[in-house]
Every structure is written in structure tokens, then in C-alpha cells.
Design an enzyme around this catalytic site. Structure first.
Site, PDB file in Angstrom:
ATOM      1  N   TYR A  13       0.828  -1.220   0.000  1.00  0.00           N
ATOM      2  CA  TYR A  13       0.000   0.000   0.000  1.00  0.00           C
ATOM      3  C   TYR A  13       0.859   1.266   0.000  1.00  0.00           C
ATOM      4  O   TYR A  13       0.736   2.119  -0.880  1.00  0.00           O
ATOM      5  CB  TYR A  13      -0.913  -0.073   1.229  1.00  0.00           C
ATOM      6  CG  TYR A  13      -1.777   1.120   1.509  1.00  0.00           C
ATOM      7  CD1 TYR A  13      -2.486   1.773   0.496  1.00  0.00           C
ATOM      8  CD2 TYR A  13      -1.921   1.573   2.824  1.00  0.00           C
ATOM      9  CE1 TYR A  13      -3.312   2.853   0.794  1.00  0.00           C
ATOM     10  CE2 TYR A  13      -2.755   2.638   3.122  1.00  0.00           C
ATOM     11  CZ  TYR A  13      -3.435   3.283   2.102  1.00  0.00           C
ATOM     12  OH  TYR A  13      -4.246   4.344   2.411  1.00  0.00           O
ATOM     13  N   ASP A  33       9.867  -7.456  -3.702  1.00  0.00           N
ATOM     14  CA  ASP A  33       8.677  -7.809  -2.915  1.00  0.00           C
ATOM     15  C   ASP A  33       8.315  -9.262  -3.230  1.00  0.00           C
ATOM     16  O   ASP A  33       8.312  -9.665  -4.384  1.00  0.00           O
ATOM     17  CB  ASP A  33       7.527  -6.871  -3.318  1.00  0.00           C
ATOM     18  CG  ASP A  33       6.399  -6.833  -2.298  1.00  0.00           C
ATOM     19  OD1 ASP A  33       6.026  -5.738  -1.868  1.00  0.00           O
ATOM     20  OD2 ASP A  33       5.876  -7.915  -1.946  1.00  0.00           O
ATOM     21  N   SER A 126       6.293   3.302  13.110  1.00  0.00           N
ATOM     22  CA  SER A 126       4.872   3.496  13.402  1.00  0.00           C
ATOM     23  C   SER A 126       4.690   4.245  14.718  1.00  0.00           C
ATOM     24  O   SER A 126       5.504   4.108  15.640  1.00  0.00           O
ATOM     25  CB  SER A 126       4.226   2.117  13.525  1.00  0.00           C
ATOM     26  OG  SER A 126       2.966   2.201  14.148  1.00  0.00           O
ATOM     27  N   ALA A 127       3.594   4.966  14.812  1.00  0.00           N
ATOM     28  CA  ALA A 127       3.237   5.650  16.059  1.00  0.00           C
ATOM     29  C   ALA A 127       3.068   4.661  17.197  1.00  0.00           C
ATOM     30  O   ALA A 127       3.090   5.050  18.369  1.00  0.00           O
ATOM     31  CB  ALA A 127       1.944   6.432  15.860  1.00  0.00           C
ATOM     32  N   THR A 128       2.924   3.400  16.870  1.00  0.00           N
ATOM     33  CA  THR A 128       2.754   2.376  17.902  1.00  0.00           C
ATOM     34  C   THR A 128       3.961   2.314  18.851  1.00  0.00           C
ATOM     35  O   THR A 128       3.826   1.875  19.989  1.00  0.00           O
ATOM     36  CB  THR A 128       2.467   1.009  17.241  1.00  0.00           C
ATOM     37  OG1 THR A 128       1.969   0.121  18.211  1.00  0.00           O
ATOM     38  CG2 THR A 128       3.692   0.423  16.588  1.00  0.00           C
ATOM     39  N   TYR A 151       3.945  -6.905  16.848  1.00  0.00           N
ATOM     40  CA  TYR A 151       4.138  -6.027  15.690  1.00  0.00           C
ATOM     41  C   TYR A 151       4.804  -4.712  16.130  1.00  0.00           C
ATOM     42  O   TYR A 151       5.793  -4.261  15.550  1.00  0.00           O
ATOM     43  CB  TYR A 151       2.792  -5.740  15.010  1.00  0.00           C
ATOM     44  CG  TYR A 151       2.797  -4.508  14.160  1.00  0.00           C
ATOM     45  CD1 TYR A 151       3.371  -4.515  12.894  1.00  0.00           C
ATOM     46  CD2 TYR A 151       2.258  -3.295  14.623  1.00  0.00           C
ATOM     47  CE1 TYR A 151       3.409  -3.370  12.122  1.00  0.00           C
ATOM     48  CE2 TYR A 151       2.292  -2.151  13.861  1.00  0.00           C
ATOM     49  CZ  TYR A 151       2.866  -2.182  12.610  1.00  0.00           C
ATOM     50  OH  TYR A 151       2.915  -1.039  11.861  1.00  0.00           O
ATOM     51  N   LYS A 155       8.724  -2.929  15.404  1.00  0.00           N
ATOM     52  CA  LYS A 155       9.023  -1.568  14.931  1.00  0.00           C
ATOM     53  C   LYS A 155      10.043  -0.904  15.862  1.00  0.00           C
ATOM     54  O   LYS A 155      11.014  -0.296  15.420  1.00  0.00           O
ATOM     55  CB  LYS A 155       7.739  -0.733  14.858  1.00  0.00           C
ATOM     56  CG  LYS A 155       6.769  -1.181  13.772  1.00  0.00           C
ATOM     57  CD  LYS A 155       7.367  -0.993  12.389  1.00  0.00           C
ATOM     58  CE  LYS A 155       6.473  -1.511  11.280  1.00  0.00           C
ATOM     59  NZ  LYS A 155       7.159  -1.605   9.983  1.00  0.00           N
ATOM     60  N   ASP A 297      -6.268  -0.958  22.350  1.00  0.00           N
ATOM     61  CA  ASP A 297      -6.529   0.376  21.798  1.00  0.00           C
ATOM     62  C   ASP A 297      -6.388   1.454  22.867  1.00  0.00           C
ATOM     63  O   ASP A 297      -6.707   1.231  24.039  1.00  0.00           O
ATOM     64  CB  ASP A 297      -7.958   0.462  21.237  1.00  0.00           C
ATOM     65  CG  ASP A 297      -8.063  -0.059  19.816  1.00  0.00           C
ATOM     66  OD1 ASP A 297      -7.019  -0.376  19.220  1.00  0.00           O
ATOM     67  OD2 ASP A 297      -9.196  -0.148  19.300  1.00  0.00           O
TER      68      ASP A 297
HETATM   69  N1  UFG Z   1     -12.001   0.900  14.845  1.00  0.00           N
HETATM   70  C1  UFG Z   1     -13.336   0.602  14.986  1.00  0.00           C
HETATM   71  N2  UFG Z   1     -13.856  -0.406  14.238  1.00  0.00           N
HETATM   72  C2  UFG Z   1     -13.112  -1.126  13.355  1.00  0.00           C
HETATM   73  C3  UFG Z   1     -11.742  -0.802  13.214  1.00  0.00           C
HETATM   74  C4  UFG Z   1     -11.221   0.207  13.986  1.00  0.00           C
HETATM   75  O1  UFG Z   1     -14.059   1.223  15.774  1.00  0.00           O
HETATM   76  O2  UFG Z   1     -13.648  -2.044  12.715  1.00  0.00           O
HETATM   77  C5  UFG Z   1     -11.435   2.019  15.638  1.00  0.00           C
HETATM   78  C6  UFG Z   1     -10.320   1.606  16.574  1.00  0.00           C
HETATM   79  O3  UFG Z   1     -10.844   1.179  17.797  1.00  0.00           O
HETATM   80  C7  UFG Z   1      -9.524   2.904  16.658  1.00  0.00           C
HETATM   81  C8  UFG Z   1      -9.689   3.535  15.277  1.00  0.00           C
HETATM   82  O4  UFG Z   1     -10.859   2.925  14.733  1.00  0.00           O
HETATM   83  O5  UFG Z   1     -10.087   3.767  17.599  1.00  0.00           O
HETATM   84  C9  UFG Z   1      -8.525   3.278  14.350  1.00  0.00           C
HETATM   85  O6  UFG Z   1      -8.261   1.885  14.297  1.00  0.00           O
HETATM   86  P1  UFG Z   1      -7.291   1.247  13.197  1.00  0.00           P
HETATM   87  O7  UFG Z   1      -7.305  -0.232  13.412  1.00  0.00           O
HETATM   88  O8  UFG Z   1      -7.674   1.737  11.860  1.00  0.00           O
HETATM   89  O9  UFG Z   1      -5.881   1.873  13.536  1.00  0.00           O
HETATM   90  P2  UFG Z   1      -5.014   1.808  14.880  1.00  0.00           P
HETATM   91  O10 UFG Z   1      -4.834   3.221  15.317  1.00  0.00           O
HETATM   92  O11 UFG Z   1      -5.531   0.867  15.864  1.00  0.00           O
HETATM   93  O12 UFG Z   1      -3.679   1.164  14.328  1.00  0.00           O
HETATM   94  C10 UFG Z   1      -2.906   1.845  13.385  1.00  0.00           C
HETATM   95  C11 UFG Z   1      -2.149   0.865  12.494  1.00  0.00           C
HETATM   96  C12 UFG Z   1      -1.125   0.090  13.285  1.00  0.00           C
HETATM   97  C13 UFG Z   1      -0.258   1.023  14.057  1.00  0.00           C
HETATM   98  C14 UFG Z   1      -1.065   1.993  14.856  1.00  0.00           C
HETATM   99  C15 UFG Z   1      -0.131   3.025  15.418  1.00  0.00           C
HETATM  100  O13 UFG Z   1      -3.027  -0.069  11.911  1.00  0.00           O
HETATM  101  O14 UFG Z   1      -0.300  -0.592  12.355  1.00  0.00           O
HETATM  102  O15 UFG Z   1      -2.012   2.662  14.029  1.00  0.00           O
HETATM  103  O16 UFG Z   1      -0.728   3.971  16.140  1.00  0.00           O
HETATM  104  F1  UFG Z   1       0.516   0.311  14.891  1.00  0.00           F
END
Ligand code: UFG
Length: 339
Positions: A13, A33, A126-128, A151, A155, A297
Site C-alpha cells: 500500500y 517484494d 509506526s506511532a505504535t 508487531y 518496529k 486500543d
Molecule cells: N475501529 C473501529 N472499528 C473497526 C476498526 C477500527 O471502531 O472495525 C477504531 C479503533 O478502535 C480505533 C480507530 O478505529 O479507535 C482506528 O483503528 P485502526 O485499526 O484503523 O488503527 P489503529 O490506530 O488501531 O492502528 C494503526 C495501524 C497500526 C499502528 C497503529 C499506530 O493499523 O499498524 O495505528 O498507532 F501500529
């Protein structure tokens, strides 16, 4: 003569969008890749968008012997290391697979860079790495970890490995880019995010609800300490993120040592903000229900991206409307992704 940038894991991506931005700035691009989590159809699409032939090697970046051919056959100026598994939940199920792959890809690249005198590497972090205890806005100088999943640890470990290597190998220039939440797609609608199976991330999930592939969104928690109770994140358009890589390649050249940048917009939106914006921009309805919180989360995560602005000269240019429109444009035109 154009400089050649190796995109390790570049068919994915973020790599595919970065390839376009590099070609736009007259860099030559080589992609390595193994298509574990990407499709070779990406190359046709990139050629269609850029009008240029995309040189690629369908090999595993962790396989150093196989990767030697890439370094042998190309005069590489800089490497961008996108190669890594990225599903948080899967990393909890299969930690060994994550540690092995995500560290071995970096080891392989660092060994070959030393052997072939390649000085510059940009790493997809990542911000993680900020863990759960820091308060947003997150600043690069904050204490890192502990991470909540393998994961995230890969990082953080890769950051440490790269910084240590830059200290000992004085030829090396390392730039770590800490991505916040990349979404959106190229304006052509020909490349975009193509998750395997049911999406884990919010925006691809919303897009698949919009297309009718999935029935409704589950909003993970509405009792966080945020303006509407749902989780707040810093969503960044993938094309803006791609442009940060081009600037990072320029920044790394001519420097030594390591540096780190947050790549986010500095603005946080909640899950419900995202749903509403997607509905408004694309004139459709996203059915959703409130579900329990998802393990691991946090309430709020957004960047302080001042450093990227000051030193890289990078700033997000696209807004929430662009992100929602481009996501839907890609989803509509490619309901089954690249399949
Ligand atoms: N969410 C929902 N429903 C869903 C999916 C997500 O409510 O079906 C919410 C999550 O709880 C969160 C927000 O949407 O509040 C964002 O969730 P994502 O899964 O899209 O992203 P994250 O912030 O959890 O994770 C992302 C990347 C990770 C990285 C992280 C770093 O996917 O790779 O940011 O902050 F590690």
C-alpha cells in the site's frame, strides 16, 4: 543521472504510492517484494499511472542471498524499508513469525548495504512505538514503549537496530518515519489499500461496508475520554505520506547518523467523525453499531509533526474530504482489490 531507490516491500500500500512520488521527482525505482501481502498487478497499475516501466524482483527481502542480485544489478543510492508484516492481531497469534520476518528483512538490507556501500536507509516505523502511556500530541523525543503487541515491538526493535548500526557504521544515514494512520488512495483510483480478508483497520472496513461487502461497522468503544467517546486517531492521506519518503531520501543523502520524524497531520478525528465525513463526502450511509473496546486500543493518538515541517520541509496537504473521497473511489473501482 537519476538516483536509484530500492523499495523493499515496495508493492504494498505505502510502497506503491511512494514509487509514484519518487518517479514524479525523477528518481529511478527498483522494487523487491515477495507478494506475501501485495499483488504483482500493482506493477501494471504503476506503469499505467506513470508511463514508466517498473523494475521489480519478486523475491523475499529477508532472503539475503536472493537479494544480493538486486544490489549486484543496480547502483542503489538509498533503500526504503517497507518490508514487514503489519497486522497487529496476527502478530499476537504468531509472534515468532513477526519477529523473525520483520527483523530479518532489516538485517538482510543492512548487511547488503554495507557490502555494496549503500549509505541511506529510510525505515517505515509506526506511532505504535510510543506505547500506551504518552499523551498526544506525540513528540519524537518522548520515551518509547512498552508496546502492546509483537508487531509494535518489531518496529521499536528495528528502530534501535538501525540507530545502533548508524552509530557504529559512520557511513550510514538512517531516517525513521513514524507513520500515524495512513488512509486514502491515489487520485486515479488505480492503486490503493487491498487488505487480506476482513479488514482490521477502520477506513478499509468503512469502505467495504459502503460497497455492501460487509454489513455494518462495529465501533470499538464509545466510552473513551474523547469528544464523542470513540477513539481518536491522526489519519493521513497515503499520498502525503508517500511524499514524506521522497523528502526523507533527500534529507538522508549527505547526512550521517540517524534521525526520526512523526508523519501525521497533527489533527485527531474520532471513529464517528470518520463515519460522518465518509457519509457526507460520498453521499451514502454507513450502518454501524457500538461494540466493546478492542484490546490494546488507546483513546487518543495524534502527532506533533513540527519536526517534519522544520527539517524535512514536509506538511500534509490533503484534508479529510480528500481521504474519504479517494478511499471510496478506489473501493468502488476495485471492489475485490487487485483480484
Ligand atoms: N475501529 C473501529 N472499528 C473497526 C476498526 C477500527 O471502531 O472495525 C477504531 C479503533 O478502535 C480505533 C480507530 O478505529 O479507535 C482506528 O483503528 P485502526 O485499526 O484503523 O488503527 P489503529 O490506530 O488501531 O492502528 C494503526 C495501524 C497500526 C499502528 C497503529 C499506530 O493499523 O499498524 O495505528 O498507532 F501500529
Amino acid at each position: 543521472m537519476s538516483k536509484t531507490v530500492l523499495l523493499a516491500g515496495g508493492a504494498g500500500y505505502i510502497g506503491s504510492h511512494t514509487a509514484i512520488e519518487l518517479l514524479n521527482k525523477d528518481f529511478d525505482v527498483v522494487i523487491a517484494d515477495c507478494h506475501y501481502n501485495s499483488s504483482p498487478i500493482v506493477y501494471e497499475r504503476l506503469e499505467e499511472i506513470t508511463g514508466q516501466k517498473i523494475k521489480h524482483y519478486d523475491i523475499d527481502v529477508a532472503d539475503m542471498q536472493a537479494m544480493r542480485q538486486v544490489f549486484e544489478e543496480n547502483k542503489i543510492e538509498a533503500v526504503i524499508d517497507f518490508a514487514g508484516y503489519k497486522a497487529v492481531g496476527e502478530s499476537v497469534q504468531k509472534p515468532l513469525m513477526y519477529y523473525e520476518n520483520n527483523l530479518n528483512t532489516t538485517f538482510s538490507l543492512l548487511h547488503l548495504m554495507k557490502e555494496y556501500n549503500v549509505a541511506n536507509i529510510i525505515f517505515s516505523s509506526s506511532a505504535t512505538v510510543y506505547g500506551m502511556e504518552n499523551q498526544s500530541p506525540l513528540v519524537e523525543s518522548m520515551r518509547l514503549g512498552p508496546c502492546t503487541n509483537p508487531y509494535g515491538w518489531t518496529k521499536l526493535m528495528n528502530e534501535q537496530i538501525l540507530m545502533d548500526e548508524a552509530k557504529s557504521n559512520t557511513n550510514l544515514s538512517v531516517v525513521l518515519l513514524r507513520y500515524f494512520n495512513p488512509i486514502g488512495a491515489h487520485a486515479s483510483g488505480r492503486i490503493g489499500e487491498d487488505p487480506k480478508g476482513i479488514p482490521n483497520n477502520l477506513m478499509p472496513y468503512i469502505a467495504q461496508v459502503a460497497s455492501g461487502k460487509l454489513q455494518q461497522l462495529s465501533v470499538f468503544g464509545d466510552d473513551y475520554d474523547t469528544h464523542d467517546g470513540t477513539g481518536v486517531r491522526d489519519y493521513i492521506h497515503v499520498v502525503d505520506l508517500a511524499k514524506a519518503h521522497v523528502l526523507a531520501v533527500d534529507y538522508a543523502a549527505g547526512r550521517k547518523g540517524s534521525d526520526v520524524f512523526n508523519i501525521g497531520t497533527g489533527v485527531g478525528y474520532s471513529v464517528l467523525d470518520m463515519v460522518k465525513a465518509f457519509e457526507k463526502v460520498n453521499s451514502l450511509t454507513i450502518p454501524y453499531k457500538i461494540a466493546p473496546r478492542r484490546a490494546g486500543d488507546i483513546a487518543t493518538c495524534y502527532a506533533d509533526s513540527t519536526k517534519a515541517k522544520e527539517l524535512l520541509g514536509w506538511e500534509a496537504e490533503k484534508n479529510l474530504e480528500d481521504m474519504c473521497r479517494d478511499t471510496w473511489n478506489w473501493q468502488k473501482g476495485n471492489p475485490e482489490g487487485y483480484r
